[in-house]
Design an enzyme around this catalytic site. Structure first.
Site, PDB file in Angstrom:
ATOM      1  N   GLY A  69      33.981  -1.463  -7.533  1.00 46.33           N
ATOM      2  CA  GLY A  69      33.038  -2.475  -7.106  1.00 46.33           C
ATOM      3  C   GLY A  69      33.180  -2.684  -5.607  1.00 46.33           C
ATOM      4  O   GLY A  69      32.555  -2.011  -4.794  1.00 46.33           O
ATOM      5  N   SER A  70      34.077  -3.592  -5.238  1.00 47.06           N
ATOM      6  CA  SER A  70      34.318  -3.847  -3.818  1.00 47.06           C
ATOM      7  C   SER A  70      35.093  -2.710  -3.159  1.00 47.06           C
ATOM      8  O   SER A  70      35.069  -2.569  -1.937  1.00 47.06           O
ATOM      9  CB  SER A  70      35.095  -5.154  -3.653  1.00 47.06           C
ATOM     10  OG  SER A  70      34.348  -6.244  -4.149  1.00 47.06           O
ATOM     11  N   GLY A  79      21.107 -35.239 -14.199  1.00 48.99           N
ATOM     12  CA  GLY A  79      21.559 -35.598 -15.534  1.00 48.99           C
ATOM     13  C   GLY A  79      21.151 -34.546 -16.554  1.00 48.99           C
ATOM     14  O   GLY A  79      21.196 -33.345 -16.296  1.00 48.99           O
ATOM     15  N   ALA A 118      22.233   2.525  -3.923  1.00 43.62           N
ATOM     16  CA  ALA A 118      23.129   2.885  -5.025  1.00 43.62           C
ATOM     17  C   ALA A 118      24.520   3.205  -4.496  1.00 43.62           C
ATOM     18  O   ALA A 118      24.821   4.349  -4.126  1.00 43.62           O
ATOM     19  CB  ALA A 118      22.563   4.066  -5.804  1.00 43.62           C
ATOM     20  N   ARG A 178      24.492  -8.373   5.329  1.00 42.27           N
ATOM     21  CA  ARG A 178      25.380  -9.341   4.677  1.00 42.27           C
ATOM     22  C   ARG A 178      25.042 -10.772   5.080  1.00 42.27           C
ATOM     23  O   ARG A 178      25.079 -11.693   4.251  1.00 42.27           O
ATOM     24  CB  ARG A 178      26.836  -9.014   5.006  1.00 42.27           C
ATOM     25  CG  ARG A 178      27.851  -9.912   4.309  1.00 42.27           C
ATOM     26  CD  ARG A 178      29.250  -9.308   4.387  1.00 42.27           C
ATOM     27  NE  ARG A 178      29.418  -8.257   3.393  1.00 42.27           N
ATOM     28  CZ  ARG A 178      30.282  -7.238   3.519  1.00 42.27           C
ATOM     29  NH1 ARG A 178      31.000  -7.126   4.616  1.00 42.27           N
ATOM     30  NH2 ARG A 178      30.395  -6.348   2.568  1.00 42.27           N
ATOM     31  N   GLU A 234      27.474  -7.576  -2.536  1.00 43.28           N
ATOM     32  CA  GLU A 234      27.680  -7.287  -1.107  1.00 43.28           C
ATOM     33  C   GLU A 234      28.990  -7.882  -0.594  1.00 43.28           C
ATOM     34  O   GLU A 234      29.083  -8.351   0.545  1.00 43.28           O
ATOM     35  CB  GLU A 234      26.482  -7.745  -0.270  1.00 43.28           C
ATOM     36  CG  GLU A 234      25.248  -6.891  -0.506  1.00 43.28           C
ATOM     37  CD  GLU A 234      24.146  -7.131   0.496  1.00 43.28           C
ATOM     38  OE1 GLU A 234      24.469  -7.299   1.695  1.00 43.28           O
ATOM     39  OE2 GLU A 234      22.977  -7.157   0.084  1.00 43.28           O
ATOM     40  N   GLN A 267      23.933 -32.274 -11.380  1.00 45.45           N
ATOM     41  CA  GLN A 267      24.583 -33.503 -11.821  1.00 45.45           C
ATOM     42  C   GLN A 267      23.694 -34.723 -11.591  1.00 45.45           C
ATOM     43  O   GLN A 267      23.600 -35.612 -12.447  1.00 45.45           O
ATOM     44  CB  GLN A 267      25.907 -33.683 -11.062  1.00 45.45           C
ATOM     45  CG  GLN A 267      26.835 -34.712 -11.657  1.00 45.45           C
ATOM     46  CD  GLN A 267      27.470 -34.241 -12.960  1.00 45.45           C
ATOM     47  OE1 GLN A 267      27.464 -33.063 -13.265  1.00 45.45           O
ATOM     48  NE2 GLN A 267      27.989 -35.178 -13.737  1.00 45.45           N
ATOM     49  N   ILE A 302      22.939  -1.450 -10.079  1.00 42.55           N
ATOM     50  CA  ILE A 302      22.055  -1.055  -8.991  1.00 42.55           C
ATOM     51  C   ILE A 302      20.767  -1.871  -9.046  1.00 42.55           C
ATOM     52  O   ILE A 302      19.973  -1.754  -9.985  1.00 42.55           O
ATOM     53  CB  ILE A 302      21.753   0.452  -9.047  1.00 42.55           C
ATOM     54  CG1 ILE A 302      23.066   1.255  -9.045  1.00 42.55           C
ATOM     55  CG2 ILE A 302      20.863   0.849  -7.882  1.00 42.55           C
ATOM     56  CD1 ILE A 302      24.018   0.916  -7.906  1.00 42.55           C
TER      57      ILE A 302
END
Length: 385
Positions: free
Chosen positions: A133-134, A340, A126, A243, A364, A337, A159
């Site tokens: 945020g960042s 289709g 948390a 990360r 992250e 793509q 969270i």
């Protein structure tokens, strides 16, 4: 069939190949059988199944142990190739207890790591707040010392595992200094008075997510992880390990998209030939395969560097996450793509991958934040700092 020749690269030891191949077989027979109609229930089932099978052992590192980041990345890549929720369930066991693994006291580790490693407890991390945020340094949630306790007040949002976790690693401002230096980390059980889940958050790819509130939530001083004021350092150390595993998950999604695309173009006929016979389609496949291999090289370069003694892999992990997540989005879009109309049909593998990949370019550390990190690290290296 997914390409596994990369397991012969010099980044790996024989045990890593055994891990990847064994987990692949287990996931093929177990993950697909889990009913995903109830996300919370599916997540609990997956955590228990992985715990029972021993796959969660690498998610934590107790006293005298170190993380095997290559094993973490291989696990996330393999699980993501099979199922996004399985990858999520594994990842959060590691991220949620990463602070305990790296900075926890023996008592904290003994209380929680045996439970999370066996799937008997679910963990959460948390950190994010509504206004930050960042920008972790902009966190406003407080933890005020009161005798032998801390009293927590504030909110966390977005969270992962919010609402189903048994234990939370929570970051709050203890007032030691302004900005990043004023944060501390705490381990908090879900049943502590004053803590509540106030909102469950729905996303395009269903995962357990929630907004949390702490109102005069009193916890013992022994819940402090590391030293007071070390919260930012702890959070960054955890992200430094995990990360690159986000990049690995993106790689797993991209590999699955490439596999699905290859099956499609080799069997779908157009004007008396297969789609693959079209030169433009071959060009798309070539681009997708190149992106997958390039991402794998960045992912496992970062993981290998950490495992072989690099104190920090901030630049390497940021490069891996930026490239792998952004290029996986492109690879998956190309697969859609090539399918289709079927590519946007609800429930198709490539349609689910299309929804799963988007969040990885945000959490992250969003892609633009990774660019800032890479640029600053590169300049620092150039200047000899």
């Amino acid at each position: 069939m997914a390409d596994k020749t990369f397991l012969n690269w010099p980044f790996f030891e024989p045990r890593h190949k055994v891990l990847a191949e064994s987990l692949d077989l287990w996931a093929a027979g177990t993950v697909a059988a889990v009913d995903h109609s109830d996300t919370d229930s599916a997540c609990r089932i997956l955590v228990k199944a992985m715990g029972d099978a021993g796959w969660l052992q690498s998610s934590a590192a107790g006293a005298g142990e170190t993380f095997d980041v290559r094993a973490l990345c291989l696990t996330r890549e393999t699980l993501a190739r099979h199922d996004g929720l399985a990858d999520f369930a594994f990842a959060m066991q590691g991220l949620g207890t990463g602070a305990l693994s790296l900075f926890g006291t023996p008592a904290q580790q003994e209380d929680w790591l045996p439970l999370t490693r066996t799937g008997k407890a679910i963990a959460a991390f948390a950190l994010t707040e509504p206004q930050s945020g960042s920008d972790v340094a902009n966190s406003t949630m407080t933890a005020t010392r009161d005798g032998d306790s801390y009293v927590l007040n504030g909110e966390k949002t977005w969270i992962s595992n919010g609402g189903i976790a048994d234990v939370y690693t929570v970051f709050a401002r203890t007032g030691d200094a302004p900005g990043a230096r004023g944060l501390s980390a705490f381990v908090i059980p879900a049943d502590v008075p004053g803590f509540e889940v106030v909102e469950r958050l729905e996303t395009i790819a269903p995962h357990p997510l929630a907004r949390l509130r702490f109102a005069d939530c009193r916890i013992p001083a022994s819940a402090l992880i590391g030293a007071q004021g070390q919260g930012f350092k702890i959070a960054m150390s955890v992200l430094d390990v995990f990360r690159s595993t986000v990049a690995a998950a993106a790689l797993g999604f991209a590999r699955r998209a490439l596999d699905e695309a290859l099956k499609r173009v080799s069997t779908r006929e157009i004007q008396g030939a297969t789609l693959f016979d079209l030169q433009m389609v071959q060009g798309h496949i070539a681009d997708m395969a190149t992106d997958v291999d390039a991402a794998a090289l960045l992912v496992y370069r970062a993981a290998w560097a950490k495992d072989t003694g690099a104190p920090r892999i901030t630049r390497e992990a940021a490069m891996a996450k930026l490239f792998s997540t952004d290029q996986a989005q492109i690879v998956i879009d190309q697969a859609v793509q090539l399918f289709g109309g079927d590519g946007v049909k609800s429930g198709e593998v490539v349609e689910k991958l299309y929804r799963e990949i988007r969040a990885l370019r945000i959490y992250e550390g969003a892609s633009d934040v990774q660019k800032v990190i890479i640029a600053r690290q590169t300049m620092a290296a150039f200047q000899g700092d």
